[in-house]
Design a protein around this motif. Structure first.
Motif, PDB file in Angstrom:
ATOM      1  N   UNK B  65     -27.273  -8.430  75.648  1.00  0.00           N
ATOM      2  CA  UNK B  65     -27.056  -7.855  76.974  1.00  0.00           C
ATOM      3  C   UNK B  65     -27.605  -8.778  78.054  1.00  0.00           C
ATOM      4  N   UNK B  75     -21.091  -6.162  86.743  1.00  0.00           N
ATOM      5  CA  UNK B  75     -21.592  -5.001  87.482  1.00  0.00           C
ATOM      6  C   UNK B  75     -22.267  -4.016  86.532  1.00  0.00           C
ATOM      7  N   UNK B  76     -21.741  -3.926  85.295  1.00  0.00           N
ATOM      8  CA  UNK B  76     -22.245  -2.934  84.341  1.00  0.00           C
ATOM      9  C   UNK B  76     -22.037  -3.490  82.945  1.00  0.00           C
ATOM     10  N   UNK B  77     -22.912  -3.108  82.031  1.00  0.00           N
ATOM     11  CA  UNK B  77     -22.703  -3.430  80.616  1.00  0.00           C
ATOM     12  C   UNK B  77     -22.210  -2.185  79.891  1.00  0.00           C
ATOM     13  N   UNK B  78     -21.328  -2.403  78.938  1.00  0.00           N
ATOM     14  CA  UNK B  78     -20.911  -1.315  78.044  1.00  0.00           C
ATOM     15  C   UNK B  78     -21.336  -1.695  76.637  1.00  0.00           C
ATOM     16  N   UNK B  79     -21.995  -0.780  75.955  1.00  0.00           N
ATOM     17  CA  UNK B  79     -22.450  -1.015  74.585  1.00  0.00           C
ATOM     18  C   UNK B  79     -21.857   0.085  73.709  1.00  0.00           C
ATOM     19  N   UNK B  96     -18.780  -5.637  82.320  1.00  0.00           N
ATOM     20  CA  UNK B  96     -17.682  -4.992  83.049  1.00  0.00           C
ATOM     21  C   UNK B  96     -17.803  -5.260  84.557  1.00  0.00           C
TER      22      UNK B  96
END
Lengths: 139, 139
Positions: B65, B75-79, B96
């Motif tokens: 990450x 802007x955002x991480x997706x896990x 993302x």
């Protein structure tokens, strides 16, 4: 002061509190769907938690996974932390079946949400609370 | 004997090995998308790993990450760990952006896959390998 995000308050109901996270049941009768919300004000990403918090969260994910697996016997579990819409850090733990509405796609973004009928909701909550309690982890 | 699932071999390219997981780059130029695959034969669910393995995997998720965040500034991480299609345990870590093709929906199940042009792929791999190495965690 930690406060649950309004959207989670609206779409989900409290099951129990674990040491780090509050456990919610997402109110969609199509899927057995838990949401863990670490009670840390301002948390947005997994990697920004400190090391101890990450370890605790992982254990709580495993606990919730075991509860879903034993209670509903899904074919597969889906675990995800997205937050594109609700940025407050939360982790989905969902039991998936080959016959469910969204299989084999993800449940996130899948159209609609079918709330439980009130009686079914209270029954499901009781079942889940008993299962977490059996694991001796409810505070 | 651990062996990478054929579908992951086909859709992703190796970046580096961490203590528990092999890191792959999913070959889709639309998203900065890593996949961690714990090298444990037969593993299918997070909760079935033992406690030490879960802790290590969480640390490797945090490491991946951080690499994505610093390298691409999403802007955002997706896990996510889904496995509805490829059952071998693997964890997606994706950067993302509000302007990406699937925003704000999930990337899983999003139509198509746009492989990197060969030069761009080798450049991206080098960038990622350098970022992991900078964190001193490559074996």
């Amino acid at each position: 002061m930690f406060r649950l995000h309004g959207q989670l308050e609206k779409d989900a109901v409290p099951v129990c509190d674990l040491p780090l996270s509050s456990v919610l049941l997402f109110n969609d009768a199509r899927f057995p769907w838990l949401i863990l919300v670490p009670r840390i004000e301002g948390a947005r990403e997994l990697y920004s938690l400190d090391g101890d918090e990450r370890v605790t969260l992982m254990e709580e994910i495993a606990l919730a996974s075991g509860v879903l697996q034993r209670t509903f016997e899904p074919y597969k579990l889906n675990v995800g932390a997205l937050g594109n819409i609700v940025e407050q850090l939360h982790v989905h733990v969902i039991g998936r079946f080959k016959h469910d509405a969204a299989w084999p796609g993800p449940v996130w973004g899948f159209q609609g949400r079918q709330p439980y009928p009130p009686d079914a909701l209270s029954g499901r909550l009781k079942t889940l609370q008993d299962a977490f309690e059996k694991d001796g982890r409810i505070r």
